[in-house]
Design a protein around this motif. Sequence first.
Motif, PDB file in Angstrom:
ATOM      1  N   SER A 122       0.818  -1.200   0.000  1.00  0.00           N
ATOM      2  CA  SER A 122       0.000   0.000   0.000  1.00  0.00           C
ATOM      3  C   SER A 122       0.856   1.256   0.000  1.00  0.00           C
ATOM      4  CB  SER A 122      -0.939  -0.013   1.214  1.00  0.00           C
ATOM      5  OG  SER A 122      -0.533   0.867   2.226  1.00  0.00           O
ATOM      6  N   SER A 123       0.262   2.344  -0.438  1.00  0.00           N
ATOM      7  CA  SER A 123       0.877   3.666  -0.293  1.00  0.00           C
ATOM      8  C   SER A 123       0.449   4.251   1.048  1.00  0.00           C
ATOM      9  CB  SER A 123       0.430   4.594  -1.419  1.00  0.00           C
ATOM     10  OG  SER A 123       0.796   4.072  -2.673  1.00  0.00           O
ATOM     11  N   PRO A 124       1.344   4.937   1.750  1.00  0.00           N
ATOM     12  CA  PRO A 124       0.951   5.543   3.024  1.00  0.00           C
ATOM     13  C   PRO A 124       0.022   6.738   2.791  1.00  0.00           C
ATOM     14  CG  PRO A 124       3.351   5.342   2.824  1.00  0.00           C
ATOM     15  CD  PRO A 124       2.774   5.122   1.468  1.00  0.00           C
ATOM     16  N   ALA A 125      -0.813   7.001   3.781  1.00  0.00           N
ATOM     17  CA  ALA A 125      -1.626   8.214   3.816  1.00  0.00           C
ATOM     18  C   ALA A 125      -1.181   9.026   5.022  1.00  0.00           C
ATOM     19  CB  ALA A 125      -3.104   7.874   3.912  1.00  0.00           C
ATOM     20  N   ILE A 126      -1.214  10.348   4.896  1.00  0.00           N
ATOM     21  CA  ILE A 126      -0.721  11.220   5.968  1.00  0.00           C
ATOM     22  C   ILE A 126      -1.849  12.119   6.436  1.00  0.00           C
ATOM     23  CG2 ILE A 126       0.985  12.955   6.621  1.00  0.00           C
ATOM     24  CD1 ILE A 126       2.759  11.873   4.379  1.00  0.00           C
ATOM     25  N   GLY A 127      -2.133  12.064   7.737  1.00  0.00           N
ATOM     26  CA  GLY A 127      -3.198  12.860   8.311  1.00  0.00           C
ATOM     27  C   GLY A 127      -2.782  14.302   8.537  1.00  0.00           C
ATOM     28  N   ALA A 128      -3.748  15.138   8.894  1.00  0.00           N
ATOM     29  CA  ALA A 128      -3.493  16.557   9.119  1.00  0.00           C
ATOM     30  C   ALA A 128      -2.514  16.785  10.258  1.00  0.00           C
ATOM     31  CB  ALA A 128      -4.813  17.279   9.400  1.00  0.00           C
ATOM     32  N   ASP A 129      -2.474  15.864  11.224  1.00  0.00           N
ATOM     33  CA  ASP A 129      -1.558  15.994  12.367  1.00  0.00           C
ATOM     34  C   ASP A 129      -0.232  15.291  12.132  1.00  0.00           C
ATOM     35  OD1 ASP A 129      -2.355  13.375  12.474  1.00  0.00           O
ATOM     36  OD2 ASP A 129      -2.933  13.394  14.579  1.00  0.00           O
ATOM     37  N   GLY A 130      -0.004  14.799  10.916  1.00  0.00           N
ATOM     38  CA  GLY A 130       1.246  14.118  10.591  1.00  0.00           C
ATOM     39  C   GLY A 130       1.231  12.625  10.814  1.00  0.00           C
ATOM     40  N   THR A 131       0.125  12.085  11.311  1.00  0.00           N
ATOM     41  CA  THR A 131       0.025  10.633  11.488  1.00  0.00           C
ATOM     42  C   THR A 131       0.120   9.934  10.131  1.00  0.00           C
ATOM     43  OG1 THR A 131      -1.368  10.835  13.455  1.00  0.00           O
ATOM     44  CG2 THR A 131      -1.467   8.743  12.276  1.00  0.00           C
ATOM     45  N   VAL A 132       0.902   8.860  10.083  1.00  0.00           N
ATOM     46  CA  VAL A 132       1.079   8.084   8.864  1.00  0.00           C
ATOM     47  C   VAL A 132       0.282   6.786   9.000  1.00  0.00           C
ATOM     48  CG1 VAL A 132       2.732   6.891   7.379  1.00  0.00           C
ATOM     49  CG2 VAL A 132       3.370   9.044   8.487  1.00  0.00           C
ATOM     50  N   VAL A 133      -0.572   6.512   8.024  1.00  0.00           N
ATOM     51  CA  VAL A 133      -1.405   5.305   8.055  1.00  0.00           C
ATOM     52  C   VAL A 133      -1.038   4.441   6.857  1.00  0.00           C
ATOM     53  CG1 VAL A 133      -3.744   4.386   8.190  1.00  0.00           C
ATOM     54  CG2 VAL A 133      -3.249   6.657   9.109  1.00  0.00           C
ATOM     55  N   VAL A 134      -0.804   3.155   7.112  1.00  0.00           N
ATOM     56  CA  VAL A 134      -0.386   2.253   6.052  1.00  0.00           C
ATOM     57  C   VAL A 134      -0.939   0.867   6.333  1.00  0.00           C
ATOM     58  CG1 VAL A 134       1.786   1.523   7.147  1.00  0.00           C
ATOM     59  CG2 VAL A 134       1.633   1.596   4.634  1.00  0.00           C
ATOM     60  N   SER A 135      -1.154   0.083   5.288  1.00  0.00           N
ATOM     61  CA  SER A 135      -1.643  -1.286   5.450  1.00  0.00           C
ATOM     62  C   SER A 135      -0.585  -2.273   4.988  1.00  0.00           C
ATOM     63  CB  SER A 135      -2.946  -1.490   4.681  1.00  0.00           C
ATOM     64  OG  SER A 135      -2.803  -1.179   3.315  1.00  0.00           O
ATOM     65  N   SER A 136      -0.723  -3.536   5.432  1.00  0.00           N
ATOM     66  CA  SER A 136       0.313  -4.541   5.201  1.00  0.00           C
ATOM     67  C   SER A 136      -0.309  -5.903   4.913  1.00  0.00           C
ATOM     68  CB  SER A 136       1.221  -4.620   6.437  1.00  0.00           C
ATOM     69  OG  SER A 136       2.089  -5.735   6.370  1.00  0.00           O
ATOM     70  N   PHE A 137       0.493  -6.768   4.319  1.00  0.00           N
ATOM     71  CA  PHE A 137       0.056  -8.141   4.061  1.00  0.00           C
ATOM     72  C   PHE A 137       0.022  -8.980   5.329  1.00  0.00           C
ATOM     73  CE2 PHE A 137       0.054  -9.795  -0.521  1.00  0.00           C
ATOM     74  CZ  PHE A 137      -0.589  -8.655  -0.981  1.00  0.00           C
ATOM     75  N   ASP A 138       0.316  -8.409   6.478  1.00  0.00           N
ATOM     76  CA  ASP A 138       0.120  -9.126   7.736  1.00  0.00           C
ATOM     77  C   ASP A 138      -1.301  -8.954   8.256  1.00  0.00           C
ATOM     78  OD1 ASP A 138       0.062  -6.551   8.683  1.00  0.00           O
ATOM     79  OD2 ASP A 138       1.810  -6.744   9.990  1.00  0.00           O
ATOM     80  N   GLN A 139      -2.191  -8.430   7.381  1.00  0.00           N
ATOM     81  CA  GLN A 139      -3.617  -8.277   7.641  1.00  0.00           C
ATOM     82  C   GLN A 139      -3.947  -7.066   8.518  1.00  0.00           C
ATOM     83  OE1 GLN A 139      -5.244 -12.033   9.098  1.00  0.00           O
ATOM     84  NE2 GLN A 139      -4.634 -13.098   7.224  1.00  0.00           N
ATOM     85  N   LYS A 140      -2.970  -6.187   8.735  1.00  0.00           N
ATOM     86  CA  LYS A 140      -3.184  -5.081   9.663  1.00  0.00           C
ATOM     87  C   LYS A 140      -3.048  -3.714   8.998  1.00  0.00           C
ATOM     88  CE  LYS A 140      -1.574  -7.681  13.710  1.00  0.00           C
ATOM     89  NZ  LYS A 140      -0.552  -7.755  14.786  1.00  0.00           N
ATOM     90  N   VAL A 141      -3.768  -2.765   9.570  1.00  0.00           N
ATOM     91  CA  VAL A 141      -3.605  -1.343   9.261  1.00  0.00           C
ATOM     92  C   VAL A 141      -2.874  -0.725  10.450  1.00  0.00           C
ATOM     93  CG1 VAL A 141      -4.762   0.816   8.692  1.00  0.00           C
ATOM     94  CG2 VAL A 141      -5.801  -1.364   8.031  1.00  0.00           C
TER      95      VAL A 141
END
Length: 211
Positions: free
Chosen positions: A25-44
């Motif tokens: 996945s491509s990371p997404a970046i929140g307004a507060d700088g939080t980075v959100v990403v998903s993985s093949f380990d089944q987790k976000v």
Amino acid sequence: RKLIALRGATGVKRWEFATGGAVQSSPAIGADGTVVVSSFDQKVYALNGATGAKKWEFDTGGDLWSSPALGSDGTVYVGSFDQKVYALDGATGAKKWEFVTGGQVISSPAIGADGTVVVGSDDGKVYALNGATGAKKWEFATGGAVQSSPAIGGDGVVYVLSLDHRLYALNGATGAKLWEFDTEGGVFSSPALAGDGTLYVGGGSKLFAIR
């Protein structure tokens, strides 16, 4: 199996975070700088953008190829191989809702100006969901799996590609087909919409520009 943060000016590594599987996945970046990403380990995962420290994780029960999309209120929307689309609280990772499709969800969600979440599924359909509740607003059936991510124009028109070799333009309010275009080959990439309304899309060994 890692997400790496680099200094943009120098390329020097700031931090890295190890997941339990491949990160497609491509990371997404929140307004507060939080980075959100998903993985093949089944987790976000949600990570502190400055330090890489984990803020929360959410287990979907299926591998994740879909890239997270962030709503204006910080809600995280993501699809999973468990055939579901999830909405997660951006601050805590708590599940707000889930929507079940008929196939793996590889497509990354797109969010309209009114908060509608549009996403494709391997069941060959495009779904428009109420971003707040997960209720289905409409669905549109194509002739093949929909693995690319939709693009939404300023007028609300949804553009989406299918492995049936077609690009579809759909009414964002109703899901009705406005037109379709033969891409002359299977398409995994996502359409890109320019400011002048030109749509760029790959198909087979070609790149098309469509008005």
